[in-house]
Design an enzyme around this catalytic site. Structure first.
Site, PDB file in Angstrom:
ATOM      1  N   CYS A  67       0.890  -1.176   0.000  1.00  0.00           N
ATOM      2  CA  CYS A  67       0.000   0.000   0.000  1.00  0.00           C
ATOM      3  C   CYS A  67       0.923   1.219   0.000  1.00  0.00           C
ATOM      4  O   CYS A  67       1.135   1.839   1.032  1.00  0.00           O
ATOM      5  CB  CYS A  67      -0.882   0.003   1.242  1.00  0.00           C
ATOM      6  SG  CYS A  67      -1.722  -1.549   1.552  1.00  0.00           S
ATOM      7  N   ALA A  68       1.484   1.544  -1.133  1.00  0.00           N
ATOM      8  CA  ALA A  68       2.715   2.338  -1.129  1.00  0.00           C
ATOM      9  C   ALA A  68       2.553   3.827  -1.414  1.00  0.00           C
ATOM     10  O   ALA A  68       3.458   4.596  -1.108  1.00  0.00           O
ATOM     11  CB  ALA A  68       3.704   1.741  -2.116  1.00  0.00           C
TER      12      ALA A  68
ATOM     13  N   PRO B 297       1.758   7.729  -1.106  1.00  0.00           N
ATOM     14  CA  PRO B 297       2.545   8.392  -2.164  1.00  0.00           C
ATOM     15  C   PRO B 297       4.009   7.972  -2.241  1.00  0.00           C
ATOM     16  O   PRO B 297       4.708   8.435  -3.130  1.00  0.00           O
ATOM     17  CB  PRO B 297       2.429   9.866  -1.788  1.00  0.00           C
ATOM     18  CG  PRO B 297       2.280   9.858  -0.294  1.00  0.00           C
ATOM     19  CD  PRO B 297       1.484   8.624   0.038  1.00  0.00           C
ATOM     20  N   GLY B 298       4.472   7.125  -1.341  1.00  0.00           N
ATOM     21  CA  GLY B 298       5.833   6.613  -1.541  1.00  0.00           C
ATOM     22  C   GLY B 298       6.799   6.872  -0.398  1.00  0.00           C
ATOM     23  O   GLY B 298       7.998   6.644  -0.545  1.00  0.00           O
ATOM     24  N   GLY B 299       6.287   7.324   0.749  1.00  0.00           N
ATOM     25  CA  GLY B 299       7.171   7.587   1.894  1.00  0.00           C
ATOM     26  C   GLY B 299       7.944   6.346   2.313  1.00  0.00           C
ATOM     27  O   GLY B 299       9.171   6.350   2.387  1.00  0.00           O
ATOM     28  N   LYS B 300       7.206   5.246   2.575  1.00  0.00           N
ATOM     29  CA  LYS B 300       7.887   4.024   3.036  1.00  0.00           C
ATOM     30  C   LYS B 300       8.729   3.452   1.897  1.00  0.00           C
ATOM     31  O   LYS B 300       9.818   2.930   2.127  1.00  0.00           O
ATOM     32  CB  LYS B 300       6.881   2.969   3.500  1.00  0.00           C
ATOM     33  CG  LYS B 300       5.797   3.474   4.431  1.00  0.00           C
ATOM     34  CD  LYS B 300       6.186   3.478   5.868  1.00  0.00           C
ATOM     35  CE  LYS B 300       5.071   3.985   6.766  1.00  0.00           C
ATOM     36  NZ  LYS B 300       4.269   5.118   6.334  1.00  0.00           N
TER      37      LYS B 300
ATOM     38  N   GLU C 186       0.460   0.218  -5.571  1.00  0.00           N
ATOM     39  CA  GLU C 186      -0.678   1.014  -5.107  1.00  0.00           C
ATOM     40  C   GLU C 186      -1.902   0.622  -5.930  1.00  0.00           C
ATOM     41  O   GLU C 186      -1.857   0.587  -7.149  1.00  0.00           O
ATOM     42  CB  GLU C 186      -0.368   2.513  -5.261  1.00  0.00           C
ATOM     43  CG  GLU C 186      -1.551   3.434  -5.079  1.00  0.00           C
ATOM     44  CD  GLU C 186      -2.239   3.321  -3.711  1.00  0.00           C
ATOM     45  OE1 GLU C 186      -1.556   3.189  -2.679  1.00  0.00           O
ATOM     46  OE2 GLU C 186      -3.495   3.354  -3.697  1.00  0.00           O
TER      47      GLU C 186
ATOM     48  N   ASP D  76      -4.520  -4.841  -7.302  1.00  0.00           N
ATOM     49  CA  ASP D  76      -5.241  -5.211  -6.092  1.00  0.00           C
ATOM     50  C   ASP D  76      -4.365  -6.210  -5.311  1.00  0.00           C
ATOM     51  O   ASP D  76      -3.690  -7.045  -5.925  1.00  0.00           O
ATOM     52  CB  ASP D  76      -6.559  -5.868  -6.507  1.00  0.00           C
ATOM     53  CG  ASP D  76      -7.464  -6.055  -5.332  1.00  0.00           C
ATOM     54  OD1 ASP D  76      -8.356  -5.217  -5.139  1.00  0.00           O
ATOM     55  OD2 ASP D  76      -7.262  -7.056  -4.575  1.00  0.00           O
TER      56      ASP D  76
ATOM     57  N   CYS E 125      -1.757   4.396  10.849  1.00  0.00           N
ATOM     58  CA  CYS E 125      -1.664   5.675  11.557  1.00  0.00           C
ATOM     59  C   CYS E 125      -2.935   5.836  12.393  1.00  0.00           C
ATOM     60  O   CYS E 125      -3.518   6.907  12.470  1.00  0.00           O
ATOM     61  CB  CYS E 125      -1.429   6.836  10.600  1.00  0.00           C
ATOM     62  SG  CYS E 125      -2.641   6.956   9.302  1.00  0.00           S
TER      63      CYS E 125
HETATM   64  N1  SAM Z   1       2.729   3.689   2.568  1.00  0.00           N
HETATM   65  C1  SAM Z   1       2.371   5.022   2.122  1.00  0.00           C
HETATM   66  C2  SAM Z   1       3.507   5.973   2.417  1.00  0.00           C
HETATM   67  O1  SAM Z   1       4.301   5.688   3.317  1.00  0.00           O
HETATM   68  O2  SAM Z   1       3.620   6.995   1.731  1.00  0.00           O
HETATM   69  C3  SAM Z   1       1.048   5.461   2.707  1.00  0.00           C
HETATM   70  C4  SAM Z   1      -0.039   4.453   2.480  1.00  0.00           C
HETATM   71  S1  SAM Z   1      -1.620   4.905   3.030  1.00  0.00           S
HETATM   72  C5  SAM Z   1      -1.519   4.763   4.733  1.00  0.00           C
HETATM   73  C6  SAM Z   1      -2.570   3.502   2.567  1.00  0.00           C
HETATM   74  C7  SAM Z   1      -2.665   3.233   1.085  1.00  0.00           C
HETATM   75  O3  SAM Z   1      -3.488   2.085   0.897  1.00  0.00           O
HETATM   76  C8  SAM Z   1      -3.310   4.355   0.301  1.00  0.00           C
HETATM   77  O4  SAM Z   1      -2.445   4.762  -0.730  1.00  0.00           O
HETATM   78  C9  SAM Z   1      -4.570   3.731  -0.270  1.00  0.00           C
HETATM   79  O5  SAM Z   1      -4.874   4.168  -1.566  1.00  0.00           O
HETATM   80  C10 SAM Z   1      -4.250   2.257  -0.271  1.00  0.00           C
HETATM   81  N2  SAM Z   1      -5.465   1.402  -0.206  1.00  0.00           N
HETATM   82  C11 SAM Z   1      -6.751   1.771   0.005  1.00  0.00           C
HETATM   83  N3  SAM Z   1      -7.574   0.704  -0.040  1.00  0.00           N
HETATM   84  C12 SAM Z   1      -6.790  -0.360  -0.287  1.00  0.00           C
HETATM   85  C13 SAM Z   1      -7.060  -1.740  -0.485  1.00  0.00           C
HETATM   86  N4  SAM Z   1      -8.294  -2.223  -0.389  1.00  0.00           N
HETATM   87  N5  SAM Z   1      -6.018  -2.532  -0.737  1.00  0.00           N
HETATM   88  C14 SAM Z   1      -4.764  -2.051  -0.803  1.00  0.00           C
HETATM   89  N6  SAM Z   1      -4.459  -0.760  -0.641  1.00  0.00           N
HETATM   90  C15 SAM Z   1      -5.457   0.083  -0.390  1.00  0.00           C
END
Ligand code: SAM
Length: 478
Positions: free
Chosen positions: A125-126, A128-131, A149, A176, A246
């Site tokens: 779940c990457a 915008p790309g921080g991790k 993503e 997915d 978070c």
């Molecule tokens: N890891 C990211 C970073 O460090 O920048 C932040 C990720 S954010 C907490 C969660 C991410 O999960 C979002 O980008 C969101 O679009 C994605 N997401 C939402 N629903 C999802 C799903 N059903 N399966 C997988 N990813 C999903």
């Protein structure tokens, strides 16, 4: 807006929760600003490493003036928030604006895995790309990062940030989570930074407070289970799952730990933390799974939770690359045209898909072919460009990559001119060189121009150009 009473009630009794201090820190209006520098870029141009170095200036501050984030090798706090969008260095990928607590993922990775070894890492779940950009900075050059993503528009932002970070060992996918189940026992590490109810960001995003509800916490808990169950087969035996949110809510944090241990054969992994850091170690009710919770009244950062598990089932991977692929290796002639654009002796193979060429680590050929065969890939490795006649039309990604040949002709711009370049407006430079030329700001590459007889063409990517005219306030990521 006030914190929901139901949230406060639900947190009462969890380890380290101090209601008064928690409410107070949310009402203080205090802002914590933090960045993470790019270790690859600091080596480019043979400048002194930015990590211990003196050459990187962020806002009004030189790196050595800034205080370090204790749990991340590359993280720094800034005393104030500069207008990041108008700093050319952020567009060059010299640093990334990231919330400090999130950078703790470094500890979860480096304490549970030997990062000097080649690893296959999936950041599920990457965007915008921080991790992902942090993971890229931590793994070796012959390790693979698949940065995924599911939401298309967010995958585009992820791609942009990964390109700017500059590594060649990254594949950005838009799929997915269930898609990855095809890659049985494939990854050494899977990071699931799960979509969650988001209470950890309430200090920074007060408008989000109104969206919180107990019902949403429940929905997030169920969705997190689905995501984890879908991707779990892709983790190999002995591999590590790093799970984070978070959210402060026990259901989404310790609750998921108990669910994982009920559902799969995994061991929970404790991490060493310095007590001075202020991070609270927790254990889940049923299986005593370890977790690490970040309260903004105890640490300098936002709310965060992370836990790690080692998979103890599944065996080794039997996934094989396909016999036939959409990808072809570049011809000798094509490789010969491209070679002068790359730093000598890079251990990369040049690949071709349709007429686009890209570079990818030689040692990761099997991984590349396997991922391309199974998952929708937005971008693999470093896009190099297209061949037109006997010349290369270079891609923007090459300019900001770690592969670019340092001896390519470059022009250095002052800040105002660099901003104009990043707006994709006309730039004037004084150079006698004709043809493709790199544009730099403080020795960091920003992109390409083409100098013609009577004009200069600006090749900054249209979709990435700066549109804002006034000072930016919100450009910080998890
Ligand atoms: N890891 C990211 C970073 O460090 O920048 C932040 C990720 S954010 C907490 C969660 C991410 O999960 C979002 O980008 C969101 O679009 C994605 N997401 C939402 N629903 C999802 C799903 N059903 N399966 C997988 N990813 C999903």
């Amino acid at each position: 807006m006030q914190l929901p009473q139901q949230l406060l009630d639900s947190l009462t009794g969890i380890a380290g929760f101090d209601k008064e201090a928690f409410v107070q820190v949310h009402e203080s209006g205090e802002q914590v600003v933090s960045v993470r520098v790019n270790p690859f870029k600091s080596e480019i141009g043979n400048r002194q490493s930015a990590i211990d170095g003196s050459d990187l200036t962020i806002g009004h501050f030189n790196l050595p003036q800034l205080s370090k984030i204790p749990w991340c090798s590359y993280g720094y706090y800034l005393p104030e928030r500069p207008a990041f969008i108008f700093d050319p260095l952020i567009h060059a990928g010299a640093y990334y604006v990231q919330e400090a607590s999130s950078m703790f993922v470094e500890q979860a990775l480096t304490q549970t895995m030997d990062v000097s070894q080649p690893l296959r890492v999936l950041d599920l779940c990457a965007a915008p790309g921080g991790k992902s950009t942090l993971l890229q900075s931590l793994i070796s050059a012959d390790s693979l990062l698949v940065s995924n993503e599911v939401i298309k528009s967010r995958a585009a932002i992820l791609e942009e940030n990964c390109v700017k970070w500059g590594g060649a060992n990254v594949i950005v996918t838009n799929a997915d989570p269930i898609t990855f189940a095809r890659l049985e026992n494939f990854f050494d590490v899977i990071v699931v930074d799960a979509p969650c109810s988001g209470s950890g960001l309430f200090r920074r995003e007060r408008e989000a407070i109104g969206e919180w509800s107990e019902q949403n916490v429940q929905l997030c808990y169920q969705r997190q289970q689905r995501i984890l169950a879908d991707v779990f087969p892709a983790l190999k035996e002995g591999g590590v799952l790093i799970y984070s949110t978070c959210s402060y809510s026990k259901e989404e944090d310790e609750g998921i730990g108990d669910w994982l241990m009920d559902t799969f054969t995994v061991d929970s992994l404790p991490l060493k933390i310095d007590t001075a850091w202020g991070i609270v170690e927790t254990q889940s009710d049923k299986h005593q799974a370890y977790g690490y919770r970040f309260f903004p009244n105890k640490i300098k950062g936002e709310g965060f939770f992370i836990s790690s598990f080692r998979k103890q089932e599944g065996g080794a991977s039997s996934v094989k690359p396909p016999k036939k692929s959409l990808l072809q290796k570049a011809s000798k002639n094509e490789a010969g045209i491209i070679q002068p654009w790359l730093q000598p002796k890079q251990p990369v193979q040049l690949w071709k898909q349709k007429d686009e060429l890209f570079a990818f680590p030689v040692s990761l050929e099997k991984e590349l072919l396997t991922i391309v065969d199974n998952v929708y890939v937005r971008r693999a490795g470093t896009a190099v460009g297209k061949i037109a006649g006997n010349d290369l039309v270079p891609d923007h990604a090459l300019a900001v990559s770690t592969l670019i040949n340092q001896s390519i002709v470059a022009v250095s711009l002052k800040k105002e001119d660099a901003i104009q370049y990043l707006r994709k407006e006309e730039v004037s430079v004084s150079t006698s060189h004709k043809g493709w030329t790199l544009v730099q700001f403080e020795q960091y590459n920003l992109g390409w121009i083409k100098v013609l007889q009577n004009r200069i063409n600006n090749y900054y990517p249209q979709g990435w150009r700066i549109l804002k005219r006034t000072t930016d306030s919100a450009n910080e990521h998890n």
